[in-house]
Design a protein around this motif. Structure first.
Motif, PDB file in Angstrom:
ATOM      1  N   GLU A 193      -3.762  17.393   2.134  1.00 56.66           N
ATOM      2  CA  GLU A 193      -4.369  16.252   2.827  1.00 56.66           C
ATOM      3  C   GLU A 193      -5.458  15.575   1.991  1.00 56.66           C
ATOM      4  O   GLU A 193      -5.682  14.372   2.132  1.00 56.66           O
ATOM      5  N   LYS A 194      -6.124  16.328   1.130  1.00 59.19           N
ATOM      6  CA  LYS A 194      -7.138  15.706   0.261  1.00 59.19           C
ATOM      7  C   LYS A 194      -6.479  14.737  -0.715  1.00 59.19           C
ATOM      8  O   LYS A 194      -7.015  13.661  -0.988  1.00 59.19           O
ATOM      9  N   HIS A 195      -5.307  15.108  -1.239  1.00 57.49           N
ATOM     10  CA  HIS A 195      -4.573  14.201  -2.130  1.00 57.49           C
ATOM     11  C   HIS A 195      -4.132  12.948  -1.374  1.00 57.49           C
ATOM     12  O   HIS A 195      -4.223  11.831  -1.901  1.00 57.49           O
ATOM     13  N   LEU A 196      -3.667  13.152  -0.153  1.00 50.67           N
ATOM     14  CA  LEU A 196      -3.223  12.005   0.645  1.00 50.67           C
ATOM     15  C   LEU A 196      -4.399  11.095   0.999  1.00 50.67           C
ATOM     16  O   LEU A 196      -4.295   9.873   0.880  1.00 50.67           O
ATOM     17  N   ALA A 197      -5.512  11.661   1.391  1.00 52.69           N
ATOM     18  CA  ALA A 197      -6.695  10.856   1.703  1.00 52.69           C
ATOM     19  C   ALA A 197      -7.116  10.036   0.485  1.00 52.69           C
ATOM     20  O   ALA A 197      -7.451   8.844   0.607  1.00 52.69           O
ATOM     21  N   ARG A 198      -7.078  10.646  -0.666  1.00 50.87           N
ATOM     22  CA  ARG A 198      -7.455   9.949  -1.910  1.00 50.87           C
ATOM     23  C   ARG A 198      -6.447   8.847  -2.243  1.00 50.87           C
ATOM     24  O   ARG A 198      -6.830   7.755  -2.670  1.00 50.87           O
ATOM     25  N   ALA A 199      -5.162   9.127  -2.029  1.00 54.22           N
ATOM     26  CA  ALA A 199      -4.125   8.120  -2.305  1.00 54.22           C
ATOM     27  C   ALA A 199      -4.316   6.893  -1.412  1.00 54.22           C
ATOM     28  O   ALA A 199      -4.242   5.753  -1.888  1.00 54.22           O
ATOM     29  N   VAL A 200      -4.578   7.121  -0.141  1.00 55.89           N
ATOM     30  CA  VAL A 200      -4.795   6.010   0.789  1.00 55.89           C
ATOM     31  C   VAL A 200      -6.060   5.239   0.402  1.00 55.89           C
ATOM     32  O   VAL A 200      -6.072   4.003   0.375  1.00 55.89           O
ATOM     33  N   GLN A 201      -7.106   5.952   0.056  1.00 55.83           N
ATOM     34  CA  GLN A 201      -8.365   5.301  -0.342  1.00 55.83           C
ATOM     35  C   GLN A 201      -8.181   4.468  -1.614  1.00 55.83           C
ATOM     36  O   GLN A 201      -8.630   3.322  -1.681  1.00 55.83           O
ATOM     37  N   LEU A 202      -7.518   5.034  -2.617  1.00 54.24           N
ATOM     38  CA  LEU A 202      -7.299   4.295  -3.866  1.00 54.24           C
ATOM     39  C   LEU A 202      -6.459   3.045  -3.632  1.00 54.24           C
ATOM     40  O   LEU A 202      -6.736   1.982  -4.197  1.00 54.24           O
ATOM     41  N   SER A 203      -5.440   3.171  -2.798  1.00 52.65           N
ATOM     42  CA  SER A 203      -4.616   2.009  -2.505  1.00 52.65           C
ATOM     43  C   SER A 203      -5.453   0.915  -1.853  1.00 52.65           C
ATOM     44  O   SER A 203      -5.418  -0.238  -2.281  1.00 52.65           O
ATOM     45  N   SER A 250       0.823  -1.209   0.000  1.00 51.52           N
ATOM     46  CA  SER A 250       0.000   0.000   0.000  1.00 51.52           C
ATOM     47  C   SER A 250       0.857   1.259   0.000  1.00 51.52           C
ATOM     48  O   SER A 250       0.476   2.268  -0.603  1.00 51.52           O
ATOM     49  N   SER A 251       2.032   1.216   0.617  1.00 54.02           N
ATOM     50  CA  SER A 251       2.921   2.378   0.599  1.00 54.02           C
ATOM     51  C   SER A 251       3.426   2.679  -0.807  1.00 54.02           C
ATOM     52  O   SER A 251       3.566   3.849  -1.182  1.00 54.02           O
ATOM     53  N   VAL A 252       3.694   1.639  -1.579  1.00 51.03           N
ATOM     54  CA  VAL A 252       4.091   1.845  -2.982  1.00 51.03           C
ATOM     55  C   VAL A 252       3.010   2.637  -3.703  1.00 51.03           C
ATOM     56  O   VAL A 252       3.290   3.615  -4.404  1.00 51.03           O
ATOM     57  N   ASP A 253       1.765   2.236  -3.508  1.00 51.49           N
ATOM     58  CA  ASP A 253       0.645   2.935  -4.154  1.00 51.49           C
ATOM     59  C   ASP A 253       0.565   4.387  -3.691  1.00 51.49           C
ATOM     60  O   ASP A 253       0.419   5.302  -4.512  1.00 51.49           O
ATOM     61  N   VAL A 254       0.633   4.605  -2.384  1.00 54.56           N
ATOM     62  CA  VAL A 254       0.503   5.957  -1.838  1.00 54.56           C
ATOM     63  C   VAL A 254       1.608   6.854  -2.396  1.00 54.56           C
ATOM     64  O   VAL A 254       1.349   7.971  -2.849  1.00 54.56           O
ATOM     65  N   VAL A 255       2.848   6.367  -2.394  1.00 54.26           N
ATOM     66  CA  VAL A 255       3.962   7.172  -2.909  1.00 54.26           C
ATOM     67  C   VAL A 255       3.769   7.472  -4.394  1.00 54.26           C
ATOM     68  O   VAL A 255       3.923   8.622  -4.831  1.00 54.26           O
ATOM     69  N   GLN A 309       3.069  16.160  -5.299  1.00 53.56           N
ATOM     70  CA  GLN A 309       3.226  16.560  -3.912  1.00 53.56           C
ATOM     71  C   GLN A 309       4.711  16.520  -3.540  1.00 53.56           C
ATOM     72  O   GLN A 309       5.439  15.628  -3.974  1.00 53.56           O
ATOM     73  N   ASP A 310       5.153  17.489  -2.749  1.00 53.75           N
ATOM     74  CA  ASP A 310       6.556  17.626  -2.365  1.00 53.75           C
ATOM     75  C   ASP A 310       6.848  16.724  -1.160  1.00 53.75           C
ATOM     76  O   ASP A 310       7.026  17.195  -0.046  1.00 53.75           O
ATOM     77  N   MET A 311       6.903  15.407  -1.419  1.00 54.73           N
ATOM     78  CA  MET A 311       7.127  14.412  -0.370  1.00 54.73           C
ATOM     79  C   MET A 311       8.611  14.173  -0.164  1.00 54.73           C
ATOM     80  O   MET A 311       9.372  14.108  -1.122  1.00 54.73           O
ATOM     81  N   HIS A 312       8.985  13.998   1.103  1.00 53.01           N
ATOM     82  CA  HIS A 312      10.369  13.666   1.424  1.00 53.01           C
ATOM     83  C   HIS A 312      10.455  12.333   2.154  1.00 53.01           C
ATOM     84  O   HIS A 312      11.536  11.794   2.328  1.00 53.01           O
ATOM     85  N   GLY A 313       9.312  11.817   2.600  1.00 55.33           N
ATOM     86  CA  GLY A 313       9.300  10.552   3.309  1.00 55.33           C
ATOM     87  C   GLY A 313       7.890  10.003   3.431  1.00 55.33           C
ATOM     88  O   GLY A 313       6.912  10.736   3.333  1.00 55.33           O
ATOM     89  N   CYS A 314       7.826   8.709   3.609  1.00 51.87           N
ATOM     90  CA  CYS A 314       6.536   8.043   3.809  1.00 51.87           C
ATOM     91  C   CYS A 314       6.810   6.755   4.571  1.00 51.87           C
ATOM     92  O   CYS A 314       7.724   6.014   4.220  1.00 51.87           O
TER      93      CYS A 314
END
Length: 135
Positions: A99-109, A49-54, A62-67
């Protein structure tokens, strides 16, 4: 995809080595020297699921530096001691994470892409949560 699991006889007698048809290997056992099969399944839930979220967050620019994903699981008390509940908490680190993008990423995963989670659907109560840590 093919794999072979070979018992590795030893004093404690519960070591196994799995090898994929591409040559990659994983040692598992039931005596605490390596991951147990159930521990490997739990880690696989988080990794898949982390692969999907990233990937989804990257596509959303999104300017991510870690997950990372913290997993908390419960198992049945008696055999078969299958998982009854798994909670996956995603922590995304970065700048101005939406946070809306993150919520959607978690939901899609959880609902569409994570094949490990989807294999558990109907057998395990899987829940998720997330948080953003600004860097």
């Amino acid at each position: 995809m093919k794999a072979t699991v070979v018992w590795e006889p030893s004093e404690d007698g519960l070591g196994f080595e799995g090898e994929m048809d591409n040559g990659r290997k994983l040692k598992l056992d039931g005596n605490g020297k390596n991951l147990s099969p159930m521990e490997a399944v739990l880690i696989s839930v988080g990794a898949c699921s982390s692969v999907d979220v990233v990937e989804i967050m990257r596509k959303s620019r999104q300017d991510m530096h870690g997950c990372y994903c913290e997993l908390d699981a419960e198992r049945a008390e008696s055999a078969p001691r299958k998982f009854t509940k798994i909670h996956a908490h995603f922590v995304v680190q970065g700048n101005n994470i939406n946070e809306k993008h993150l919520a959607r990423a978690v939901q899609l995963s959880t609902e569409k892409y994570c094949s490990v989670m989807l294999m558990l659907t109907g057998n395990v109560n899987v829940t998720t949560s997330f948080e953003v840590q600004e860097k």
